[in-house]
Design a protein around this motif. Structure first.
Motif, PDB file in Angstrom:
ATOM      1  N   ILE B  18       0.831  -1.196   0.000  1.00 17.81           N
ATOM      2  CA  ILE B  18       0.000   0.000   0.000  1.00 17.81           C
ATOM      3  C   ILE B  18       0.872   1.255   0.000  1.00 17.81           C
ATOM      4  CG2 ILE B  18      -1.652   1.327   1.373  1.00 17.81           C
ATOM      5  CD1 ILE B  18      -2.926  -1.327   2.144  1.00 17.81           C
ATOM      6  N   SER B  80      -2.055  -2.859  -6.777  1.00 23.17           N
ATOM      7  CA  SER B  80      -3.392  -2.761  -6.186  1.00 23.17           C
ATOM      8  C   SER B  80      -4.216  -3.995  -6.498  1.00 23.17           C
ATOM      9  CB  SER B  80      -4.111  -1.480  -6.621  1.00 23.17           C
ATOM     10  OG  SER B  80      -4.033  -1.309  -7.995  1.00 23.17           O
ATOM     11  N   PHE B 134      -8.488   1.737  -4.649  1.00 26.81           N
ATOM     12  CA  PHE B 134      -7.091   1.816  -5.051  1.00 26.81           C
ATOM     13  C   PHE B 134      -6.937   2.487  -6.402  1.00 26.81           C
ATOM     14  CE2 PHE B 134      -6.360  -1.916  -2.138  1.00 26.81           C
ATOM     15  CZ  PHE B 134      -5.783  -1.125  -1.183  1.00 26.81           C
TER      16      PHE B 134
END
Lengths: 618, 580
Positions: B18, B80, B134
């Motif tokens: 992330i 993602s 995302f």
């Protein structure tokens, strides 16, 4: 009841949004279905025309504004340059700039206003069309024969009426206007760009085949992974369903670990297919952006060179950049929209298929009415089959006198329930006829015919409402006393009163807050309240224990007095007092008579009877 | 929203991913934002100075930047996808193992169908939203922040226009969203309602027609349809304001920028190329806000799902193995089962399902339980399996209270045949082996023989290797029951629990099965729940249940003399015949 949750099963039909390269379902008859769908839009044609008008106006304004903004930039640039070169009266011409900006302001305001109008009007049209079609299905359902409902899984009908129609509604609401907008935008922008510079227009237009060229292999590859993902998802869902419905056994037999291991391995496969599908389809956006940027860069370079050659003006680059940015989006949308329209037409087609199903035959002549029914039922040489190649009932004749109770017994698949289907005209006989008081039932109105009957089925259907409402289902206005009386007669009053809310208890969706036996008692109460002339009991007490059954039997005996009744039973104990017992096997009545007569005959019935009671009596 | 955050803990393993997504997204946003700056150089230096080679040089820079931006976003897409799909996988695994730890009570509370949709649909729904987050929700703020930074760097004064416009835009999005949100929820409810009405009408079609209530059902549907359409029209009319008003603000801001920009250019504070770049920055900023407004549609949809998921994940299994001690010896087969004043209430029920039950079921004996529907027969067996825990009294097996046994050890000594047969997709072999993994083919054939299943298995195309579909829909009820019995037999357990397990068998099979069972289960403790007197009358002892209370215990003969309820049951089944 296993059908209950199929309505909104997991599914990703009609995926939309940016880069949704799901396999799209294709309609069978595109043109006809489209035309038919358009027919539903006809009543709204004036409003649709105004939507069209508003869309075109707002789009045209949107298209024209970059050009004006470019002019404003040019004005500023010229003023800037003139000031730098120190010309007399140099500086920005604020007068004409203000003039341009005011026109621009007006264009923007109008464009937004028309855009709003267009969406506002469309909201009414789209949802009303959906409403209209659903209403038509609603009316249609009433006229469809039972054959249709028996042959079609409920989940399928549900998904057509609910999901498919939602699909159609969304498309009407959004995609229709988007499509008009996109087309107008593409044409308009190309024209505007051509007025500025054919060479630069060529650059922008060239990005289209380029993007198609880049996207095609990506879409193909991601489709492969999406399919795999769908497959794994299906496997995962059925494993979950199986393990959770069989949870008791999984626990009792200590199968949790294996179950989890299997789940884990499907889940891992799903992950593999899933991230690949997402990743590859996720590349579409950046690549489109990249191609857009390519166009942008070349516009800057070529435009820059052209400005230095004084072929175009500085504001033209500005306008062009905006046009190029606005250009890619409608192109995307038009590319997507063919998929969306395909999916929508396929959805509409599925709904229309329901509307096109053959209906029950309606009476052509005036229906016959029984004035004071004595209710003598006669089957005369009745032939019937569900499927033409499998005859079920052949040449059956029965004669039932007023007030008689007729019991029908026999092994499963013998055609017992079929008799009821024919009597109630859920299905029509193939040959021969059924009469009530010498009137052919096909000459009667179905509603009139059915109002003679009260029916209790093995399958206990109750709806999501209070117990009171469920008992009173047959009529609109029923007094509380009548409901309680019916419940008492069905031996349901006692258990109802033990429930926390009594008669006001709301049965939940699957009516799982009461037991199967209790549900059966409620359906019996419901039939009692309907006070029918003829009573049909189809395995009505199969889930009630035998002692309660005896109690109900007593209530029934009172109820049945003077009424003609048909009783289908598995347990022979319930039918020994019947006036006539029909023993059915393979679609024909093989024996008939009273209990004692049949026992004496030592035939099929006697054998059946002994197999059930021999043990207990030995 | 809070629930969405609660699920965030599943992102922990992906925290580096992330972080990388955030960084690459920012880099990609910055690269994209750098393009207008380069463009302004083309205008301000290249064009103004008629320097074509400079224009081309900057153009090449721009190309390189574009490639870099594309590479960054492809990396982001990769990360993602891995994160969101991995998240879905992890939640699913956690959910499934949590559910596998549940006892029956949790299934009763939440509902089996609901647990299934939560594990399948709801997780999918949430996973898709995180994917969108995302893709869009991270990019948008980055674009926004990057845009503001670049705008400020171009011209601080002009940035004021953006700073004024942004809150206005935000307020508009928020106020329209606030009015639309409850309506979206209402639509969902009304859709469910329509589903329900239609489903009831379909499942009850015979009853509806028999009672002539087609018109009534038609009206019910019409009302549901009408309500849904009304909500949908309303919400769409409100949402119709969203796009036009956002575009208007955006465009007004542009006009303001051009106007104030021209003044600053006139004063020599900035250049034309800067103004053109600035307009593009302003657009970026605004567009990213518009993208964020998609949250209004996405998040509520997912948060309903997240709530349902969270509910399952936070449900604690009601049966815990506290105080259970692993015994070195398997459960002794000599002591049978003892109930001592056992009382059990289903949670929330007013009356106990079982009250004050006391009896002993000895090895080598058959204990039968009879009684009406809802008298508590099946519940009694489920207590022995420890699917539920009783509130009072004590159940002992093999000389120990059952809560003292580890669940696994307890259940491995029980052969349970439930009322509702559950078989699993797999071969006949696998289904029989379900009760015990390592068994020889002979053993399987032997128990199939005892369960009277070998004959019909032999008749099947591939015999023991025949694949049974889900719910074994290719078998008859009686055949399923026999396989379910074979599955119990193969464990050679100390205790057998038969819950109305012979109901679908015809007389002959029933008799053959019962006599074969006698031999097979000679030393075991047998409990048989039945409705038919014929099934129980030869038992060593019969327990008569009525409304959760024991109203009689003894042999057939004893009960006929002493127990009125039993007499009634017998009478109801052997009407008109002499009672032995």
């Amino acid at each position: 009841m296993s059908q209950t949750n199929r309505g909104r099963g997991p599914g990703l039909r009609g995926g939309r949004g940016p880069g949704a390269p799901f396999p799209v379902e294709k309609p069978k008859q595109f043109k006809q279905t489209l035309r038919r769908l358009l027919n539903y839009l006809k009543p709204y044609k004036w409003r649709l025309l105004s939507v069209l008008f508003a869309t075109i106006i707002s789009t045209l304004f949107t298209i024209y504004s970059p050009k004006l903004l470019g002019k404003a930039t040019t004005t500023i640039f010229e003023g800037f340059v003139s000031k730098q070169t120190g010309a007399l009266g140099g500086g920005i011409d604020f007068q004409s700039l203000l003039h341009l900006l005011l026109i621009l302001l007006m264009l923007y305001v109008l464009s937004s206003l028309f855009n709003y109008l267009q969406q506002y009007i469309m909201a009414g049209i789209a949802q009303k069309v959906v409403y209209d079609i659903r209403e038509e299905v609603n009316k249609k359902l009433k006229r469809l024969p039972l054959r249709y409902f028996d042959a079609t899984p409920h989940g399928e009908v549900l998904s057509r009426v609910v999901n498919d129609m939602e699909n159609v509604g969304n498309t009407l609401q959004q995609s229709l206007t988007t499509m008009i907008q996109s087309l107008v935008t593409i044409i308009g922008i190309i024209i505007m760009m051509l007025t500025i510079s054919p060479l630069m227009t060529l650059i922008v237009v060239l990005t289209i085949p380029l993007s198609l060229f880049v996207l095609k292999p990506i879409t193909q590859r991601s489709q492969k992974h999406f399919k795999e993902q769908q497959k794994q998802l299906g496997a995962l869902n059925s494993h979950v369903e199986e393990m959770f419905t069989g949870h008791e056994i999984v626990k009792a037999y200590g199968h949790e670990k294996q179950s989890m291991a299997r789940f884990g391995s499907i889940n891992a496969e799903l992950y593999q297919a899933g991230w690949r599908a997402q990743f590859i389809s996720g590349m579409i956006m950046p690549l489109m952006m990249f191609i857009g940027n390519l166009g942008y860069v070349f516009i800057c370079i070529v435009g820059g060179v052209l400005v230095t050659r004084q072929t175009i003006q500085i504001g033209d680059i500005q306008a062009f950049i905006q046009y190029a940015r606005q250009f890619t989006q409608p192109i995307n949308q038009v590319a997507n929209i063919s998929n969306i329209i395909q999916a929508t037409i396929a959805s509409a087609e599925r709904v229309f298929e329901v509307l096109d199903k053959q209906e029950e035959e309606q009476l052509t002549s005036k229906p016959e009415v029984l004035s004071s029914p004595k209710v003598e039922v006669r089957f005369e040489h009745v032939h019937f089959s569900y499927r033409p190649d499998e005859p079920l009932i052949e040449d059956m004749s029965i004669d039932v006198k007023q007030g008689q109770s007729i019991a029908i017994v026999g092994p499963t698949g013998a055609g017992k329930t079929t008799l009821v289907n024919l009597l109630m005209r859920f299905y029509e006989v193939d040959k021969g006829r059924i009469t009530i008081d010498n009137v052919d039932i096909t000459k009667m109105d179905r509603g009139d015919l059915r109002s003679l009957f009260g029916m209790v089925l093995q399958e206990t259907w109750l709806f999501n409402g209070t117990i009171k409402e469920n008992i009173a289902y047959s009529q609109d206005h029923v007094s509380d006393e009548a409901i309680v009386k019916a419940a008492e007669a069905a031996f349901a009053d006692h258990f109802i009163r033990t429930l926390p809310e009594g008669y006001e208890t709301v049965l939940n969706e699957e009516a799982s807050n009461i037991s199967q036996g209790q549900r059966q008692l409620l359906t019996i109460a419901r039939a009692i309240l309907a006070n029918p002339t003829i009573l049909i009991l189809d395995e009505a007490t199969s889930s009630v224990d035998t002692r309660t059954e005896i109690h109900i039997q007593q209530a029934m005996d009172n109820l049945l007095k003077g009424r003609t009744s048909f009783i289908i039973a598995h347990r022979l104990s319930t039918i020994q007092n019947a006036d006539l017992i029909l023993v059915m096997d393979n679609g024909t009545v093989i024996e008939q008579g009273t209990h004692n007569e049949l026992l004496e005959r030592q035939g099929f019935y006697a054998e059946l009877y002994h197999s059930q009671y021999q043990q207990a009596t030995s | 929203m809070n629930v969405m955050l609660a699920l965030f803990k599943f992102f922990k393993p992906y925290k580096w991913f992330i972080l990388a997504i955030l960084i690459f997204t920012l880099l990609q946003a910055l690269s994209n934002l750098y393009l207008p700056t380069l463009m302004s150089d083309i205008v301000d230096k290249g064009i103004v100075n008629n320097d074509i080679s400079y224009i081309i040089k900057i153009g090449i820079y721009m190309l390189i930047i574009s490639v870099i931006a594309a590479v960054f976003s492809i990396i982001t897409s990769f990360l993602s996808a891995k994160t969101a799909i991995g998240f879905g996988r992890d939640v699913r695994n956690e959910m499934f193992s949590r559910v596998e730890s549940f006892s029956l009570q949790e299934f009763d509370t939440i509902g089996t169908a609901s647990i299934i949709t939560r594990t399948t649909n709801d997780i999918l729904q949430v996973q898709q939203v995180y994917m969108m987050i995302f893709r869009v929700m991270i990019t948008a703020p980055m674009m926004c922040i990057g845009g503001i930074v670049m705008a400020l760097s171009k011209d601080k004064m002009l940035s004021l226009v953006v700073i004024v416009a942004m809150p206005i835009l935000f307020v508009i999005i928020w106020s329209i969203g606030k009015r639309g949100m409850p309506l979206f929820r209402a639509i969902q409810k009304r859709l469910d309602r329509m589903n329900l009405v239609l489903r009831e009408r379909l499942t009850g079609i015979r009853v509806v027609r028999a009672f002539n209530r087609s018109d009534h059902e038609e009206k019910r549907f019409e009302k549901a349809n009408h309500d849904l359409a009304a909500s949908a029209i309303k919400v769409n009319k409100i949402m119709a304001m969203m796009m036009p008003s956002m575009m208007l603000i955006l465009n007004l801001a542009t006009i303001a920028i051009v106007w104030f920009g021209s003044i600053r250019i006139d004063h020599g504070h900035m250049q034309v190329g800067d103004l053109m770049a600035f307009i593009q920055y302003a657009m970026q900023i605004m567009f990213s806000l518009i993208m964020l407004s998609m949250m209004f549609v996405m998040v509520p949809r997912a948060s309903a799902s997240a709530t349902r998921i969270q509910e399952v994940l936070t449900t604690e299994p009601s049966i815990i193995e506290d105080g259970a001690v692993e015994a070195e010896q398997p459960i002794s087969r000599k002591e049978g089962i003892t109930f001592q004043k056992v009382t059990f209430n289903y949670p929330g029920a007013e009356k106990p399902a079982l009250a004050d039950i006391t009896f002993t079921a000895r090895p080598g004996e058959v204990t039968a339980i009879i009684g009406g529907t809802g008298s508590g027969k099946s519940t009694l067996l489920k207590l022995i399996e420890r699917f539920y825990d009783y509130q009072e009294g004590q159940i002992t097996i093999g000389g120990r209270e059952i809560t003292q046994w580890p669940l696994k050890q307890l259940r491995s000594q029980i052969g349970y045949v439930p009322q509702k047969v559950a078989l699993f997709s797999g071969t006949v072999n696998e289904n029989i082996k379900f009760g015990k993994r390592e068994v020889s083919d002979e053993e399987i054939r032997h128990v199939a023989q005892v369960a009277q299943a070998s004959e019909f298995i032999a008749r099947m195309k591939e015999g023991y290797e025949t694949y049974l579909t889900q719910n074994a829909s290719n078998l008859s009820g009686g055949q399923k029951q026999r396989l379910s019995i074979a599955r119990a037999l193969i464990r050679k357990p100390a205790i057998y629990l038969f819950d109305d397990s012979f109901s679908a068998l015809d007389y002959k099979t029933d008799a053959a099965l019962r006599s074969a069972l006698v031999e097979e289960t000679k030393e075991a403790t047998m409990l048989i729940v039945a409705q038919r007197v014929s099934t129980v009358m030869h038992a060593d002892q019969i327990i008569v249940l009525e409304d959760g209370h024991m109203v009689g215990i003894g042999t057939h003969e004893q009960l006929l003399n002493e127990c009125s309820v039993y007499k009634e049951i017998v009478a109801s089944q052997i009407k008109g015949e002499g009672i032995a």
